[in-house]
Scaffold this active site. Sequence first.
Site, PDB file in Angstrom:
ATOM      1  N   LYS A  24     -38.353 -15.336 -15.112  1.00 33.23           N
ATOM      2  CA  LYS A  24     -37.672 -16.547 -15.629  1.00 33.23           C
ATOM      3  C   LYS A  24     -37.150 -16.282 -17.045  1.00 33.23           C
ATOM      4  O   LYS A  24     -36.778 -15.151 -17.354  1.00 33.23           O
ATOM      5  CB  LYS A  24     -38.601 -17.758 -15.595  1.00 33.23           C
ATOM      6  CG  LYS A  24     -39.335 -17.911 -14.273  1.00 33.23           C
ATOM      7  CD  LYS A  24     -40.035 -19.234 -14.159  1.00 33.23           C
ATOM      8  CE  LYS A  24     -40.886 -19.236 -12.913  1.00 33.23           C
ATOM      9  NZ  LYS A  24     -41.328 -20.559 -12.523  1.00 33.23           N
ATOM     10  N   ASN A  41     -40.709 -12.827 -10.803  1.00 33.60           N
ATOM     11  CA  ASN A  41     -39.613 -13.581 -11.428  1.00 33.60           C
ATOM     12  C   ASN A  41     -40.053 -13.948 -12.845  1.00 33.60           C
ATOM     13  O   ASN A  41     -40.884 -14.828 -13.019  1.00 33.60           O
ATOM     14  CB  ASN A  41     -39.342 -14.851 -10.599  1.00 33.60           C
ATOM     15  CG  ASN A  41     -38.376 -15.799 -11.288  1.00 33.60           C
ATOM     16  OD1 ASN A  41     -37.655 -15.406 -12.209  1.00 33.60           O
ATOM     17  ND2 ASN A  41     -38.352 -17.047 -10.843  1.00 33.60           N
ATOM     18  N   HIS A  78     -33.158 -20.813  -6.750  1.00 33.20           N
ATOM     19  CA  HIS A  78     -34.511 -21.167  -7.226  1.00 33.20           C
ATOM     20  C   HIS A  78     -34.528 -22.655  -7.565  1.00 33.20           C
ATOM     21  O   HIS A  78     -33.535 -23.194  -8.046  1.00 33.20           O
ATOM     22  CB  HIS A  78     -34.852 -20.315  -8.457  1.00 33.20           C
ATOM     23  CG  HIS A  78     -36.297 -20.420  -8.845  1.00 33.20           C
ATOM     24  ND1 HIS A  78     -36.799 -21.508  -9.511  1.00 33.20           N
ATOM     25  CD2 HIS A  78     -37.346 -19.580  -8.642  1.00 33.20           C
ATOM     26  CE1 HIS A  78     -38.104 -21.335  -9.706  1.00 33.20           C
ATOM     27  NE2 HIS A  78     -38.467 -20.179  -9.181  1.00 33.20           N
ATOM     28  N   GLU A 101     -40.809 -21.811  -1.417  1.00 33.82           N
ATOM     29  CA  GLU A 101     -41.508 -22.175  -2.647  1.00 33.82           C
ATOM     30  C   GLU A 101     -41.626 -23.695  -2.730  1.00 33.82           C
ATOM     31  O   GLU A 101     -40.668 -24.367  -3.154  1.00 33.82           O
ATOM     32  CB  GLU A 101     -40.738 -21.672  -3.860  1.00 33.82           C
ATOM     33  CG  GLU A 101     -40.547 -20.181  -3.882  1.00 33.82           C
ATOM     34  CD  GLU A 101     -40.356 -19.685  -5.304  1.00 33.82           C
ATOM     35  OE1 GLU A 101     -41.212 -18.944  -5.781  1.00 33.82           O
ATOM     36  OE2 GLU A 101     -39.359 -20.077  -5.946  1.00 33.82           O
ATOM     37  N   GLY A 105     -45.570 -22.959 -10.866  1.00 38.25           N
ATOM     38  CA  GLY A 105     -46.007 -23.041 -12.262  1.00 38.25           C
ATOM     39  C   GLY A 105     -47.045 -24.111 -12.516  1.00 38.25           C
ATOM     40  O   GLY A 105     -47.320 -24.452 -13.671  1.00 38.25           O
TER      41      GLY A 105
HETATM   42  C1  PEP Z   1     -41.477 -18.881  -9.235  1.00 39.30           C
HETATM   43  O1  PEP Z   1     -40.988 -18.971 -10.336  1.00 39.30           O
HETATM   44  O2  PEP Z   1     -40.747 -18.596  -8.284  1.00 39.30           O
HETATM   45  C2  PEP Z   1     -42.912 -19.109  -9.079  1.00 39.30           C
HETATM   46  C3  PEP Z   1     -43.420 -19.084  -7.876  1.00 39.30           C
HETATM   47  O3  PEP Z   1     -43.632 -19.345 -10.217  1.00 39.30           O
HETATM   48  P1  PEP Z   1     -45.240 -19.373 -10.353  1.00 39.30           P
HETATM   49  O4  PEP Z   1     -45.758 -18.151  -9.647  1.00 39.30           O
HETATM   50  O5  PEP Z   1     -45.495 -19.339 -11.820  1.00 39.30           O
HETATM   51  O6  PEP Z   1     -45.700 -20.605  -9.681  1.00 39.30           O
END
Ligand code: PEP
Length: 251
Positions: A14, A12, A99, A169, A175
């Site tokens: 973003k 992803n 998300h 998640e 992040g």
């Molecule tokens: C995400 O954006 O879904 C995510 C898991 O980000 P990161 O891997 O940067 O934590």
Amino acid sequence: MSNTIKPLIAGNWKMNGLRASLDQIRDVVQAISGSKTPDCDVLICPPVTLLAEAGVLSANSRLATGGQNCHVAQKGAHTGDISATMLADCGATFVIVGHSERRSDHGETDGLVRAKARAALDAGLTPIICVGENQAERMDALAITVVEHQLDGSLPELNKGEEIVIAYEPVWAIGTGEVAASSDIVRMHSSIRDWLLKKRGLRGETTRILYGGSMKPGNAGEILALPDVNGGLIGGASLKADDFVAIINAA
Ligand code: PEP
């Protein structure tokens, strides 16, 4: 049964990536074209500005492309929005919905996420439906209750042949460099699997459940080997082909 599910490694991007970043897509396509690549599905969800070209670069390769969001309608007077049909028209086969950044930045509710997932399915896309608790909810031992509530509200009814993917998640791990403890990931994924089996019967056995939250080359192997972890949704570490390919190789 769930350990036999083919993993999905999904990136992803973003709101990151300019045209120069298409080189990363080229590199991933190249890296996974060899016969030594693990038997997993690979997906990158770039910003929509790069989606059409990413679709061209990945055509006839093992790399799938997807959107990061879609509108509930397939077309119409919705300035600035993108429909699931438009994503499919750019070659996308998946779309991320719900998300946590959309839930917090845009106030997206479970009901809206469910409508977006339905729109995705109607356009022939597989929705990746994100759920996860925040830090306070985890501290209050509410993680499983919160995620079950999100599943109840965010998942659409499915017609024959339609598929969804769930991404667990934990919001506090996205992040931040913090990763959920393996025991907590196992407990949550097993609880999501039980929920799927209870609500969806046998179909729940084969639904992929991804983990997302600071997955990196250094921790991917351990996380992806946990029971009922059927792949990963990766943010930061999907931006560089080398890191992303290292995670693919860990699958
Ligand atoms: C995400 O954006 O879904 C995510 C898991 O980000 P990161 O891997 O940067 O934590």
